[in-house]
Design an enzyme around this catalytic site. Structure first.
Site, PDB file in Angstrom:
ATOM      1  N   LYS A  22       0.833  -1.206   0.000  1.00 44.32           N
ATOM      2  CA  LYS A  22       0.000   0.000   0.000  1.00 44.32           C
ATOM      3  C   LYS A  22       0.864   1.252   0.000  1.00 44.32           C
ATOM      4  O   LYS A  22       0.622   2.191  -0.765  1.00 44.32           O
ATOM      5  CB  LYS A  22      -0.912   0.009   1.216  1.00 44.32           C
ATOM      6  CG  LYS A  22      -1.589   1.359   1.484  1.00 44.32           C
ATOM      7  CD  LYS A  22      -2.211   1.396   2.865  1.00 44.32           C
ATOM      8  CE  LYS A  22      -2.770   2.776   3.187  1.00 44.32           C
ATOM      9  NZ  LYS A  22      -1.724   3.813   3.345  1.00 44.32           N
ATOM     10  N   CYS A 116      -5.711   9.081   8.102  1.00 46.61           N
ATOM     11  CA  CYS A 116      -5.840   8.758   9.522  1.00 46.61           C
ATOM     12  C   CYS A 116      -5.333   9.909  10.387  1.00 46.61           C
ATOM     13  O   CYS A 116      -4.311  10.527  10.087  1.00 46.61           O
ATOM     14  CB  CYS A 116      -5.039   7.493   9.853  1.00 46.61           C
ATOM     15  SG  CYS A 116      -5.568   6.020   8.960  1.00 46.61           S
ATOM     16  N   ILE A 123       2.929  18.798   6.500  1.00 46.43           N
ATOM     17  CA  ILE A 123       3.571  18.740   5.188  1.00 46.43           C
ATOM     18  C   ILE A 123       4.618  19.831   5.041  1.00 46.43           C
ATOM     19  O   ILE A 123       5.093  20.092   3.940  1.00 46.43           O
ATOM     20  CB  ILE A 123       2.516  18.838   4.067  1.00 46.43           C
ATOM     21  CG1 ILE A 123       1.728  20.146   4.176  1.00 46.43           C
ATOM     22  CG2 ILE A 123       1.600  17.630   4.081  1.00 46.43           C
ATOM     23  CD1 ILE A 123       0.840  20.401   2.983  1.00 46.43           C
ATOM     24  N   LEU A 125       7.735  19.840   5.702  1.00 44.00           N
ATOM     25  CA  LEU A 125       8.980  19.356   5.100  1.00 44.00           C
ATOM     26  C   LEU A 125       8.864  19.305   3.580  1.00 44.00           C
ATOM     27  O   LEU A 125       9.823  19.632   2.864  1.00 44.00           O
ATOM     28  CB  LEU A 125       9.332  17.972   5.642  1.00 44.00           C
ATOM     29  CG  LEU A 125       9.804  17.894   7.094  1.00 44.00           C
ATOM     30  CD1 LEU A 125       9.942  16.436   7.513  1.00 44.00           C
ATOM     31  CD2 LEU A 125      11.144  18.608   7.261  1.00 44.00           C
ATOM     32  N   ASP A 306       3.938   1.546  11.849  1.00 42.81           N
ATOM     33  CA  ASP A 306       2.728   0.924  11.310  1.00 42.81           C
ATOM     34  C   ASP A 306       2.485  -0.478  11.855  1.00 42.81           C
ATOM     35  O   ASP A 306       1.401  -1.033  11.656  1.00 42.81           O
ATOM     36  CB  ASP A 306       2.807   0.846   9.780  1.00 42.81           C
ATOM     37  CG  ASP A 306       2.422   2.152   9.106  1.00 42.81           C
ATOM     38  OD1 ASP A 306       1.992   3.083   9.812  1.00 42.81           O
ATOM     39  OD2 ASP A 306       2.546   2.240   7.872  1.00 42.81           O
ATOM     40  N   ILE A 328       7.238   8.013  16.537  1.00 43.00           N
ATOM     41  CA  ILE A 328       6.909   8.600  15.240  1.00 43.00           C
ATOM     42  C   ILE A 328       5.575   9.347  15.300  1.00 43.00           C
ATOM     43  O   ILE A 328       5.501  10.529  14.968  1.00 43.00           O
ATOM     44  CB  ILE A 328       6.847   7.515  14.141  1.00 43.00           C
ATOM     45  CG1 ILE A 328       8.100   6.624  14.187  1.00 43.00           C
ATOM     46  CG2 ILE A 328       6.673   8.170  12.770  1.00 43.00           C
ATOM     47  CD1 ILE A 328       9.388   7.318  13.886  1.00 43.00           C
TER      48      ILE A 328
END
Length: 419
Positions: A22, A116, A123, A125, A306, A328
């Site tokens: 994904k 999510c 954003i 960066l 994740d 993270i």
């Protein structure tokens, strides 16, 4: 409203194949906009994020054919038009269109991305890198305008203040057709970055160093068509490995690249999980006693953020007390209260998840609050005694291809129903 209903407590066995990644495909599809001919992707997962990306591509003028796991895209008809806000707002990975549109047209009008809610992951960066490449950023309502004022985007030397997969890929994509050389320092090293670079290089790009912390891109004027095999989804693989250890009596997970999962496998071995690593598969045995451990996420090649949620139900089966620290995404704790509804001895203390095992889980009505939390609830429902009802399942379908069919084939009593 759709729901997943699970009657738990049934030991699973058999074989399950991992789909394409994904986190690769959501970047690969927008990158195809840069091509001057047809691009074919093989191993595309059947997930709703892919459906959304295809719809966006078609609205922009691309010709798309999608059969089985093969996706053919002709981007030559893509037009420089404002992107559809509704789809953009529901899809976090929509920010990958920024880099590809800038690379092709030198400008983009886009809605701010959704996805999510896992806490701060701005954003900034991405935008800082684009600005270094000559892009001006402005805002109008819910839209963001990116423009080079008619000039060609140019190369730059960019240092990422924080290791970011999204910003690394977006900068790399934008730089592919830029004028001159771009150097990205402190780049993320995830396998998905290598996968995107491989596609672009096969199209004629000059990218070196993907998978290291310094990536160099020499801009080119044209990119031709190609055919590309999407890498296996390491997060889906880890989810099924953890699930197999939690409720399996012998499950083989195929289409696995072990080198993408080394840190995850190491933590399972620390727990005492018994498994056999094969060339492109992992066989997970029925487990006896497991030991509680501490998990701390970090950028690749560390333990993937994740995977901390999908692993949590297995941790609840272990003996002892352990902690989960996500460095993270600090808000990746929304699965905890849902697991507590099922009887888990788990809590959040000082921003860390603390669990005491073994916990005996019972079926309950729970809600998927994000993609990986949803995966955790599916595993917990399979482990639990009785019936579990999961709502808000659109999050789960965003990232796990054919999850109901795959689990049913392993012997799970699971179904998706329309309420």
């Amino acid at each position: 409203m759709r729901k997943i209903i699970i009657n738990g407590g049934k030991a699973l066995s058999g074989e399950v194949a991992v789909s394409g990644a994904k986190n690769s495909v959501v970047a690969l599809i927008p990158a195809i906009i840069l091509a001057d001919d047809i691009v074919i992707l093989d191993g595309v997962p059947a997930i709703s994020d892919v459906d959304s990306l295809i719809e966006i591509m078609e609205l922009m003028g691309a010709t798309v054919n999608y059969h089985g796991d093969t996706l053919e895209i002709d981007p030559r008809g893509v037009q420089d038009i404002p992107m559809p806000y509704g789809k953009i707002n529901s899809l976090r990975a929509s920010y990958y269109f920024y880099g590809s549109l800038l690379g092709r047209f030198g400008q983009a009008v886009v809605g701010l991305p959704g996805g999510c809610d896992l806490g701060p992951r701005p954003i900034d960066l991405h935008l800082k890198a684009f600005e270094a490449m000559g892009v001006e950023v402005s805002y109008e309502g819910e839209n963001m305008n990116l423009s080079t004022n008619g000039q060609k985007i140019h190369g730059a030397h960019i240092y990422m203040d924080t290791v970011s997969v999204g910003a690394t890929i977006n900068t790399m994509v934008a730089a592919t057709k830029a004028q001159g050389k771009t150097v990205i320092e402190n780049a993320a090293r995830e396998p998905e970055i290598i996968d995107v670079a491989t596609l672009l290089n096969n199209m004629g790009a000059h990218i070196r160093g993907a998978g290291t912390d310094i990536i160099t891109i020499q801009g080119v004027q044209k990119l031709h068509g190609t055919r590309h095999q999407v890498i296996p989804d390491r997060i889906e693989a880890g989810t099924y490995i953890a699930l197999a250890a939690a409720i399996g009596k012998g499950v083989k997970i195929t289409n696995v690249l072990y080198e993408h999962l080394e840190s995850f496998i190491a933590k399972l071995e620390e727990m005492g999980v018994r498994m056999t690593v094969e060339e492109d598969a992992i066989f997970v045995e029925k487990q006896e006693s497991l030991k509680a451990i501490t998990i701390k996420t970090s950028p690749y090649p560390g333990f993937a953020t994740d995977l901390q949620q999908p692993l949590t139900p297995l941790l609840l089966k272990a003996d002892g007390r352990g902690t989960i620290i996500d460095t993270i995404y600090e808000k990746r704790i929304n699965h905890v209260p849902e697991l507590m509804r099922m009887g888990a001895d788990i809590s959040v203390i000082g921003g860390q998840i603390v669990y005491q095992g073994p916990s005996r889980l019972t079926g309950a009505q729970v809600k998927a609050t994000d993609l990986r939390a949803g995966a955790a609830l599916v595993t917990a429902g399979l482990m639990a005694e009785g019936k579990t009802e999961i709502t808000n399942i659109e999050f789960i379908l965003r990232g796990y291809a054919s999850i109901i069919a795959k689990l049913t084939a392993l012997g799970a009593d699971i179904q998706l129903i329309e309420d």
